[in-house]
Motif scaffolding. Structure first.
Motif, PDB file in Angstrom:
ATOM      1  N   ARG A 189      65.176  49.806  38.581  1.00 48.50           N
ATOM      2  CA  ARG A 189      65.079  49.988  37.136  1.00 48.50           C
ATOM      3  C   ARG A 189      66.413  50.493  36.581  1.00 48.50           C
ATOM      4  O   ARG A 189      67.061  51.363  37.153  1.00 48.50           O
ATOM      5  N   GLU A 190      66.791  49.908  35.433  1.00 47.60           N
ATOM      6  CA  GLU A 190      68.002  50.345  34.731  1.00 47.60           C
ATOM      7  C   GLU A 190      67.610  50.741  33.314  1.00 47.60           C
ATOM      8  O   GLU A 190      67.075  49.940  32.554  1.00 47.60           O
ATOM      9  N   LEU A 191      67.870  52.011  32.968  1.00 46.11           N
ATOM     10  CA  LEU A 191      67.557  52.532  31.641  1.00 46.11           C
ATOM     11  C   LEU A 191      68.850  52.796  30.895  1.00 46.11           C
ATOM     12  O   LEU A 191      69.693  53.566  31.347  1.00 46.11           O
ATOM     13  N   ASN A 192      69.018  52.129  29.754  1.00 45.00           N
ATOM     14  CA  ASN A 192      70.213  52.294  28.936  1.00 45.00           C
ATOM     15  C   ASN A 192      69.840  52.927  27.602  1.00 45.00           C
ATOM     16  O   ASN A 192      68.870  52.522  26.959  1.00 45.00           O
ATOM     17  N   THR A 193      70.619  53.905  27.209  1.00 48.72           N
ATOM     18  CA  THR A 193      70.379  54.603  25.945  1.00 48.72           C
ATOM     19  C   THR A 193      71.655  54.590  25.118  1.00 48.72           C
ATOM     20  O   THR A 193      72.740  54.851  25.635  1.00 48.72           O
ATOM     21  N   ALA A 226      82.009  47.508   8.318  1.00 52.95           N
ATOM     22  CA  ALA A 226      81.884  48.911   8.715  1.00 52.95           C
ATOM     23  C   ALA A 226      81.637  48.990  10.218  1.00 52.95           C
ATOM     24  O   ALA A 226      81.175  48.025  10.840  1.00 52.95           O
ATOM     25  N   ASN A 227      81.947  50.155  10.790  1.00 54.96           N
ATOM     26  CA  ASN A 227      81.761  50.370  12.224  1.00 54.96           C
ATOM     27  C   ASN A 227      80.618  51.341  12.469  1.00 54.96           C
ATOM     28  O   ASN A 227      80.396  52.282  11.701  1.00 54.96           O
ATOM     29  N   ILE A 228      79.898  51.108  13.553  1.00 46.23           N
ATOM     30  CA  ILE A 228      78.921  52.067  14.061  1.00 46.23           C
ATOM     31  C   ILE A 228      79.357  52.453  15.469  1.00 46.23           C
ATOM     32  O   ILE A 228      79.555  51.582  16.321  1.00 46.23           O
ATOM     33  N   LYS A 229      79.518  53.731  15.691  1.00 49.01           N
ATOM     34  CA  LYS A 229      79.907  54.211  17.016  1.00 49.01           C
ATOM     35  C   LYS A 229      78.673  54.305  17.901  1.00 49.01           C
ATOM     36  O   LYS A 229      77.633  54.819  17.486  1.00 49.01           O
ATOM     37  N   SER A 230      78.813  53.818  19.135  1.00 50.60           N
ATOM     38  CA  SER A 230      77.708  53.799  20.078  1.00 50.60           C
ATOM     39  C   SER A 230      78.074  54.625  21.305  1.00 50.60           C
ATOM     40  O   SER A 230      78.981  54.269  22.056  1.00 50.60           O
ATOM     41  N   SER A 231      77.377  55.759  21.494  1.00 55.45           N
ATOM     42  CA  SER A 231      77.563  56.597  22.677  1.00 55.45           C
ATOM     43  C   SER A 231      76.528  56.166  23.717  1.00 55.45           C
ATOM     44  O   SER A 231      75.319  56.351  23.509  1.00 55.45           O
ATOM     45  N   ASN A 232      76.996  55.586  24.811  1.00 56.95           N
ATOM     46  CA  ASN A 232      76.115  54.925  25.764  1.00 56.95           C
ATOM     47  C   ASN A 232      75.940  55.724  27.046  1.00 56.95           C
ATOM     48  O   ASN A 232      76.891  56.321  27.552  1.00 56.95           O
ATOM     49  N   THR A 233      74.714  55.724  27.567  1.00 55.86           N
ATOM     50  CA  THR A 233      74.424  56.312  28.881  1.00 55.86           C
ATOM     51  C   THR A 233      73.555  55.330  29.661  1.00 55.86           C
ATOM     52  O   THR A 233      72.827  54.514  29.078  1.00 55.86           O
ATOM     53  N   ARG A 234      73.635  55.433  30.979  1.00 50.57           N
ATOM     54  CA  ARG A 234      72.860  54.542  31.847  1.00 50.57           C
ATOM     55  C   ARG A 234      72.296  55.331  33.017  1.00 50.57           C
ATOM     56  O   ARG A 234      72.974  56.185  33.589  1.00 50.57           O
ATOM     57  N   ASN A 235      71.050  55.020  33.370  1.00 51.85           N
ATOM     58  CA  ASN A 235      70.397  55.655  34.514  1.00 51.85           C
ATOM     59  C   ASN A 235      69.724  54.573  35.355  1.00 51.85           C
ATOM     60  O   ASN A 235      69.002  53.724  34.820  1.00 51.85           O
ATOM     61  N   THR A 236      69.977  54.587  36.655  1.00 49.77           N
ATOM     62  CA  THR A 236      69.348  53.619  37.558  1.00 49.77           C
ATOM     63  C   THR A 236      68.420  54.344  38.520  1.00 49.77           C
ATOM     64  O   THR A 236      68.605  55.525  38.820  1.00 49.77           O
ATOM     65  N   ALA A 237      67.421  53.612  39.015  1.00 52.99           N
ATOM     66  CA  ALA A 237      66.466  54.217  39.939  1.00 52.99           C
ATOM     67  C   ALA A 237      65.673  53.130  40.641  1.00 52.99           C
ATOM     68  O   ALA A 237      65.652  51.965  40.207  1.00 52.99           O
ATOM     69  N   THR A 238      65.021  53.514  41.730  1.00 51.39           N
ATOM     70  CA  THR A 238      64.021  52.673  42.373  1.00 51.39           C
ATOM     71  C   THR A 238      62.666  53.092  41.832  1.00 51.39           C
ATOM     72  O   THR A 238      62.400  54.281  41.645  1.00 51.39           O
ATOM     73  N   ILE A 239      61.802  52.116  41.554  1.00 48.22           N
ATOM     74  CA  ILE A 239      60.486  52.453  41.024  1.00 48.22           C
ATOM     75  C   ILE A 239      59.399  51.784  41.853  1.00 48.22           C
ATOM     76  O   ILE A 239      59.601  50.721  42.449  1.00 48.22           O
ATOM     77  N   THR A 240      58.266  52.445  41.892  1.00 47.73           N
ATOM     78  CA  THR A 240      57.077  51.902  42.537  1.00 47.73           C
ATOM     79  C   THR A 240      55.870  52.387  41.763  1.00 47.73           C
ATOM     80  O   THR A 240      56.004  53.105  40.759  1.00 47.73           O
ATOM     81  N   TYR A 241      54.696  52.016  42.196  1.00 47.14           N
ATOM     82  CA  TYR A 241      53.477  52.388  41.481  1.00 47.14           C
ATOM     83  C   TYR A 241      52.446  52.946  42.453  1.00 47.14           C
ATOM     84  O   TYR A 241      52.346  52.497  43.607  1.00 47.14           O
ATOM     85  N   ASP A 242      51.689  53.964  41.979  1.00 46.82           N
ATOM     86  CA  ASP A 242      50.627  54.505  42.816  1.00 46.82           C
ATOM     87  C   ASP A 242      49.372  53.644  42.677  1.00 46.82           C
ATOM     88  O   ASP A 242      49.371  52.611  41.984  1.00 46.82           O
ATOM     89  N   SER A 243      48.299  54.072  43.327  1.00 50.46           N
ATOM     90  CA  SER A 243      47.075  53.262  43.353  1.00 50.46           C
ATOM     91  C   SER A 243      46.414  53.141  41.980  1.00 50.46           C
ATOM     92  O   SER A 243      45.618  52.237  41.739  1.00 50.46           O
ATOM     93  N   GLN A 244      46.743  54.077  41.062  1.00 48.35           N
ATOM     94  CA  GLN A 244      46.194  54.002  39.699  1.00 48.35           C
ATOM     95  C   GLN A 244      47.101  53.229  38.734  1.00 48.35           C
ATOM     96  O   GLN A 244      46.816  53.121  37.549  1.00 48.35           O
ATOM     97  N   GLY A 245      48.207  52.716  39.246  1.00 51.90           N
ATOM     98  CA  GLY A 245      49.111  51.944  38.407  1.00 51.90           C
ATOM     99  C   GLY A 245      50.129  52.768  37.668  1.00 51.90           C
ATOM    100  O   GLY A 245      50.838  52.242  36.791  1.00 51.90           O
ATOM    101  N   GLU A 247      53.661  54.669  37.131  1.00 53.94           N
ATOM    102  CA  GLU A 247      55.017  54.442  37.617  1.00 53.94           C
ATOM    103  C   GLU A 247      55.567  55.690  38.315  1.00 53.94           C
ATOM    104  O   GLU A 247      55.428  56.801  37.822  1.00 53.94           O
ATOM    105  N   ILE A 248      56.200  55.488  39.467  1.00 57.56           N
ATOM    106  CA  ILE A 248      56.848  56.559  40.217  1.00 57.56           C
ATOM    107  C   ILE A 248      58.340  56.233  40.310  1.00 57.56           C
ATOM    108  O   ILE A 248      58.718  55.153  40.771  1.00 57.56           O
ATOM    109  N   VAL A 249      59.179  57.153  39.836  1.00 55.64           N
ATOM    110  CA  VAL A 249      60.625  56.962  39.835  1.00 55.64           C
ATOM    111  C   VAL A 249      61.212  57.650  41.070  1.00 55.64           C
ATOM    112  O   VAL A 249      60.964  58.835  41.314  1.00 55.64           O
ATOM    113  N   ILE A 250      62.011  56.894  41.825  1.00 56.12           N
ATOM    114  CA  ILE A 250      62.597  57.404  43.062  1.00 56.12           C
ATOM    115  C   ILE A 250      64.119  57.381  42.944  1.00 56.12           C
ATOM    116  O   ILE A 250      64.708  56.364  42.574  1.00 56.12           O
ATOM    117  N   ASP A 251      64.748  58.515  43.256  1.00 53.91           N
ATOM    118  CA  ASP A 251      66.205  58.636  43.321  1.00 53.91           C
ATOM    119  C   ASP A 251      66.906  58.153  42.047  1.00 53.91           C
ATOM    120  O   ASP A 251      67.730  57.237  42.086  1.00 53.91           O
TER     121      ASP A 251
END
Length: 411
Positions: A189-193, A226-245, A247-251
């Motif tokens: 998973r890649e989360l960009n903000t 006109a310009n809009i300034k964009s301050s960007n961050t990114r977070n990556t992780a491994t994801i899986t799911y438990d038996s109830q569906g 989401e579990i985020v790993i590392d």
């Protein structure tokens, strides 16, 4: 006191409502998302026509129209949207409710002033791509809001000019999750903000004269790049799911990504119309906007071109001064809109076209009114594996008018 409580409550409500997803369009995947209509319910009901100055309605498209105000005005509006999304092989439905704008306006002789808040753009999509080797889920939410102040001044009996200033701010979050096939339970998973902010200006002018007994109006507006300034961050992780569906985020890990500037292109609009202001009016307006250049470090690449919009609309009032028949005092509005959005996907220019209708319902014993608008439209196409959106919008606007800042002769 009641008015102050009402105003304060609606201002707090607006801060919450503007933060909600107000679109389900897959085309909000690109750039800053789906750009929202800037005008009022009255304007939207006439195909987006924004050339009219009015003494008891605000005009959020051309600040020069503010000089026509005669009463202090508070307006707020929201839209209920239903969409049917379809491709060549599938279809889905979506519903959204959004707050469109909240604004106040004040007359001061030949000068009119306004302040308020509205959304500039909205992001809200869920897209899945499937291939023999993996499944990719894309999600996005957020958008850009605009706080604005403006002024219009009547230079002569025929010419008015105006200027508004806007501060744009917001946050957009996009998530991409990739699952290998057949081991679909684990994925990356890649989360960009992106935190966004910037300013822009809009200048306008209106020329109004008489041709025999008819009112003739010409309007023009210009917004520089006109310009809009964009301050960007990114977070990556491994994801899986438990038996109830769930989401579990790993590392999870933060990844360095460069900030960027997003260019809002210059825009020019021109329109004219003729009628008897308290009886009927018909007009047209054209808008041209330069090519968008969005350089988000994390955004999927898209192609953009210059955009254009054409509006045709008007209104009819059977009898503005009727005392015996309420239906004769109603303002009946209608219009057509055709727009090339400037977005190009799979070599297809994304077009947006709509039929609009509306009612202006006066509140007896006052200059206040309720405005209801209906919009039947189609955006996009099913050609080249794209999505066609058939949408129906119901917008309701409240316009409260009163005479403020008047010294009472008797208490």
């Amino acid at each position: 006191m009641i008015k102050k409580i009402l105003l304060g409550s609606l201002m707090l409500l607006s801060l919450h409502s503007f933060a909600q997803e107000s679109t389900a369009s897959p085309y909000s995947f690109y750039g800053l998302g789906e750009v929202k209509f800037k005008g009022t319910v009255e304007n939207k009901s006439m195909g987006g026509l924004g050339i009219l100055p009015d003494s008891i309605h605000t005009n959020l498209q051309n600040p020069a129209a503010l000089s026509a105000l005669k009463l202090t005005l508070f307006s707020v509006a929201g839209t209920y949207n239903t969409q049917s999304l379809k491709t060549e092989s599938a279809s889905e439905k979506a519903r959204r409710t959004s707050l469109d704008y909240i604004a106040m306006a004040f007359p001061a002789g030949k000068l009119g002033l306004t302040l308020g808040m509205m959304p500039y753009s909205s992001v809200g999509y869920k897209i899945r791509y499937e291939s023999p080797t993996d499944v990719k889920d894309n999600k996005g939410k957020g958008g850009v809001n605009r706080v604005f102040v403006g002024a219009g001044y009547q230079l002569t009996s025929k010419i008015s000019v105006g200027l508004d200033f806007g501060y744009n701010f917001g946050k957009i979050e996009t998530t991409t999750a990739v699952f290998p096939v057949p081991a679909i339970q684990n994925g990356s998973r890649e989360l960009n903000t992106s935190v966004l902010n910037g300013i822009n200006f809009n200048a306008g002018a209106i020329y109004k004269t008489k041709i025999k007994k008819y009112d003739f109006i010409t309007s023009a507006t210009f917004s520089p790049e006109a310009n809009i300034k964009s301050s960007n961050t990114r977070n990556t992780a491994t994801i899986t799911y438990d038996s109830q569906g769930n989401e579990i985020v790993i590392d999870p890990r933060d990844v360095s990504v460069a900030d960027s500037d997003l260019k809002m292109p210059s825009k020019f609009s021109f329109g004219s119309g003729i009628g008897e202001i308290r009886k009927w009016f018909v007009g047209f307006e054209t808008t041209f906007q330069g090519k968008r250049e969005f350089g988000n470090a994390y955004a999927e690449k898209a192609s953009f071109e210059s955009s254009s919009k054409f509006s045709l609309g008007g209104y009819y009032v059977p009898n503005y001064n009727s005392f015996t028949n309420y239906f004769n005092k109603i303002t009946y509005r209608g219009g057509l809109r055709y727009e090339n959005t400037g977005l190009v996907v799979n070599s297809q220019s994304i077009k947006d076209r709509a039929l609009t209708l509306g009612l202006g319902l006066p509140i007896n014993g006052s200059f206040s009114n309720i405005n209801i608008g209906f919009e039947f439209g189609k955006r996009g196409t099913t050609v080249a594996n794209l999505v066609q959106e058939n949408y129906f919008n119901v917008s309701v606007g409240l316009s409260f008018n009163d005479r403020w800042f008047v010294k009472r002769k008797y208490d």
